[in-house]
Write a protein that holds these residues in place. Structure first.
Motif, mmCIF file in Angstrom:
data_model
loop_
_atom_site.group_PDB
_atom_site.id
_atom_site.type_symbol
_atom_site.label_atom_id
_atom_site.label_comp_id
_atom_site.label_asym_id
_atom_site.label_seq_id
_atom_site.Cartn_x
_atom_site.Cartn_y
_atom_site.Cartn_z
ATOM 1 N N ARG A 49 0.576 -1.112 0.061
ATOM 2 C CA ARG A 49 -0.161 0.075 0.079
ATOM 3 C C ARG A 49 0.889 1.223 0.034
ATOM 4 N NH1 ARG A 49 -3.077 -2.575 3.730
ATOM 5 N NH2 ARG A 49 -2.159 -1.506 5.577
ATOM 6 N N TRP A 50 1.952 1.218 1.001
ATOM 7 C CA TRP A 50 2.852 2.493 0.858
ATOM 8 C C TRP A 50 3.561 2.775 -0.332
ATOM 9 C CZ3 TRP A 50 8.023 2.773 4.032
ATOM 10 C CH2 TRP A 50 8.409 4.095 4.335
ATOM 11 N N LEU A 51 3.891 1.640 -1.019
ATOM 12 C CA LEU A 51 4.511 1.923 -2.492
ATOM 13 C C LEU A 51 3.232 2.192 -3.494
ATOM 14 C CD1 LEU A 51 6.957 -1.155 -2.559
ATOM 15 C CD2 LEU A 51 7.462 1.303 -2.266
ATOM 16 N N ALA A 52 2.132 2.034 -3.163
ATOM 17 C CA ALA A 52 1.215 2.304 -3.957
ATOM 18 C C ALA A 52 1.206 1.471 -5.493
ATOM 19 C CB ALA A 52 1.183 4.031 -4.515
ATOM 20 N N ILE A 53 1.409 0.393 -5.185
ATOM 21 C CA ILE A 53 1.510 -0.801 -6.229
ATOM 22 C C ILE A 53 0.155 -0.769 -6.887
ATOM 23 C CG2 ILE A 53 1.880 -3.176 -6.985
ATOM 24 C CD1 ILE A 53 4.607 -1.717 -5.900
ATOM 25 N N SER A 54 0.030 -0.626 -8.109
ATOM 26 C CA SER A 54 -1.386 -0.634 -8.451
ATOM 27 C C SER A 54 -1.473 -1.431 -9.818
ATOM 28 C CB SER A 54 -2.021 0.646 -8.893
ATOM 29 O OG SER A 54 -1.078 1.486 -9.789
ATOM 30 N N ASN A 55 -2.668 -1.526 -10.304
ATOM 31 C CA ASN A 55 -3.065 -2.515 -11.474
ATOM 32 C C ASN A 55 -1.906 -2.123 -12.685
ATOM 33 O OD1 ASN A 55 -4.465 -4.472 -12.692
ATOM 34 N ND2 ASN A 55 -6.523 -3.042 -12.788
ATOM 35 N N GLY A 56 -1.314 -3.220 -13.132
ATOM 36 C CA GLY A 56 -0.463 -3.060 -14.481
ATOM 37 C C GLY A 56 0.877 -2.480 -14.053
ATOM 38 N N ASP A 57 1.207 -2.366 -12.920
ATOM 39 C CA ASP A 57 2.855 -2.110 -12.386
ATOM 40 C C ASP A 57 3.476 -3.191 -12.842
ATOM 41 O OD1 ASP A 57 2.663 0.648 -11.756
ATOM 42 O OD2 ASP A 57 2.372 0.194 -9.569
ATOM 43 N N SER A 58 4.756 -3.004 -13.192
ATOM 44 C CA SER A 58 5.654 -3.964 -13.235
ATOM 45 C C SER A 58 6.452 -4.042 -11.954
ATOM 46 C CB SER A 58 6.476 -4.205 -14.369
ATOM 47 O OG SER A 58 7.199 -2.920 -14.419
ATOM 48 N N VAL A 59 6.633 -5.402 -11.220
ATOM 49 C CA VAL A 59 7.110 -5.511 -9.979
ATOM 50 C C VAL A 59 8.093 -6.407 -10.037
ATOM 51 C CG1 VAL A 59 6.499 -5.908 -7.513
ATOM 52 C CG2 VAL A 59 4.982 -4.608 -8.698
ATOM 53 N N LEU A 60 9.456 -6.261 -9.373
ATOM 54 C CA LEU A 60 10.346 -7.243 -9.224
ATOM 55 C C LEU A 60 10.448 -7.595 -7.768
ATOM 56 C CD1 LEU A 60 12.821 -9.175 -9.529
ATOM 57 C CD2 LEU A 60 14.220 -7.020 -9.324
ATOM 58 N N ASP A 61 10.093 -8.623 -7.178
ATOM 59 C CA ASP A 61 9.887 -9.104 -5.836
ATOM 60 C C ASP A 61 11.500 -9.707 -5.547
ATOM 61 O OD1 ASP A 61 9.387 -9.257 -3.060
ATOM 62 O OD2 ASP A 61 8.575 -11.463 -3.537
ATOM 63 N N LEU A 62 12.526 -8.986 -5.265
ATOM 64 C CA LEU A 62 13.866 -9.389 -4.879
ATOM 65 C C LEU A 62 13.867 -10.385 -3.564
ATOM 66 C CD1 LEU A 62 16.866 -9.571 -5.312
ATOM 67 C CD2 LEU A 62 17.170 -7.390 -4.383
ATOM 68 N N ALA A 63 14.529 -11.297 -3.821
ATOM 69 C CA ALA A 63 14.602 -12.553 -2.646
ATOM 70 C C ALA A 63 13.222 -12.865 -2.368
ATOM 71 C CB ALA A 63 15.166 -11.727 -1.366
ATOM 72 N N THR A 64 12.587 -13.041 -3.250
ATOM 73 C CA THR A 64 11.014 -13.428 -3.184
ATOM 74 C C THR A 64 10.679 -14.672 -2.163
ATOM 75 O OG1 THR A 64 9.020 -13.753 -4.470
ATOM 76 C CG2 THR A 64 10.830 -15.190 -5.078
ATOM 77 N N GLY A 65 11.770 -15.624 -2.032
ATOM 78 C CA GLY A 65 11.518 -16.855 -1.071
ATOM 79 C C GLY A 65 10.210 -17.575 -1.462
ATOM 80 N N THR A 66 9.461 -17.754 -0.478
ATOM 81 C CA THR A 66 8.260 -18.591 -1.129
ATOM 82 C C THR A 66 7.111 -18.081 -1.961
ATOM 83 O OG1 THR A 66 7.056 -18.298 1.103
ATOM 84 C CG2 THR A 66 8.559 -20.375 0.836
#
Ligand SMILES: C[S@@+](CC[C@H](N)C(=O)[O-])C[C@H]1O[C@@H](n2cnc3c(N)ncnc32)[C@H](O)[C@@H]1O
Length: 235
Positions: A49-66
């Motif tokens: 929420r703080w990053l305001a990730i929204s519909n269509g954003d491309s996101v890299l989840d680094l050290a994504t784990g599970t």
């Protein structure tokens, strides 16, 4: 830093960390939910929420784990790729979300193009990286100017009373429960690995050097968890 028998020396840290997460992967989610009373997912949602990730954003989840953060971001409509060093963790992520894009990669050498993502998220992994400044520089490289980096990490409460309670829980109870239900060495490493975590002013300086601006910190979980947000500067 490697004075403790549990902590690896810098030359062996990458292999130590990868082997440890491969071992604990099957019970990783269960242990997180149990040890935080389910709060860990709340912290991840707060970060998104703080990053305001929204519909269509491309996101890299680094050290994504599970893949907890990746799955939550994807549920919000983002296009997500998860990257991690440990194949055992990635296998768990794939079982949970078979259609999730995943890559086995080290944070210092990400297989993504310059300025190719809108946001990078990274949950509870800073302590485990071998080269934090180089990892921040890689995050900056793959982020487009104006893109956001969001990090979650453990912290120590500032109030003396809470800090004392937290020390008993985090340094004594957690390794005990972890030893019973998962892996003794890994859950002893968990509190000890905070020795690898620089204080916020140092993290801020490393992030600035890597190319970030507007660097902010929030705490949650009564100070037991910190969240960082930073914006990729235009080159
Ligand atoms: C504590 S887990 C966090 C997993 C997940 N982000 C979460 O929120 O639960 C730390 C993860 O960092 C990964 N990791 C450690 N060093 C890494 C590196 N150099 N590059 C990429 N991933 C790394 C580990 O394999 C592990 O999956």
């Amino acid at each position: 830093v490697s004075a403790s028998p549990t902590l690896p020396d810098p030359a062996h840290k990458g292999a130590f960390v990868r082997a440890m997460f491969d071992r604990i992967a099957p019970r990783y989610d269960l242990m997180n939910r149990l040890l935080t009373g389910g709060m860990d997912q709340r912290w991840r949602r707060m970060l998104l929420r703080w990053l305001a990730i929204s519909n269509g954003d491309s996101v890299l989840d680094l050290a994504t784990g599970t893949g907890d953060l990746a799955a939550l971001a994807a549920r919000g409509g983002a296009r997500v790729v998860g990257a991690d060093l440990a194949l055992g963790m990635l296998k768990q992520a794939q079982v949970r979300e078979p259609r999730q894009s995943l890559a086995q990669a080290d944070g210092t050498r990400l297989p993504f193009r310059d300025a190719s993502v809108d946001a990078v998220t990274c949950g509870f992994a800073l302590r485990n990286f071998t080269d934090l400044p180089a990892t921040f520089a890689e995050c900056a490289r793959v982020l487009r100017p104006g893109g956001r980096l969001g990090v979650l990490e453990v912290d120590r409460p500032r109030s003396r009373a809470l800090c004392a309670l937290h020390t008993v829980y985090f340094d004594r109870v957690v390794p005990r429960i972890g030893g019973w239900l998962s892996d003794r060495e890994a859950y002893r490493y968990l509190p000890e690995s905070t020795a690898f975590l620089p204080p916020f002013p140092v993290l801020r300086e490393q992030l600035e050097r890597a190319g970030f601006t507007t660097i902010e910190k929030r705490t949650c979980g009564l100070g037991a968890v910190q969240a960082l947000r930073a914006v990729r500067r235009a080159p």
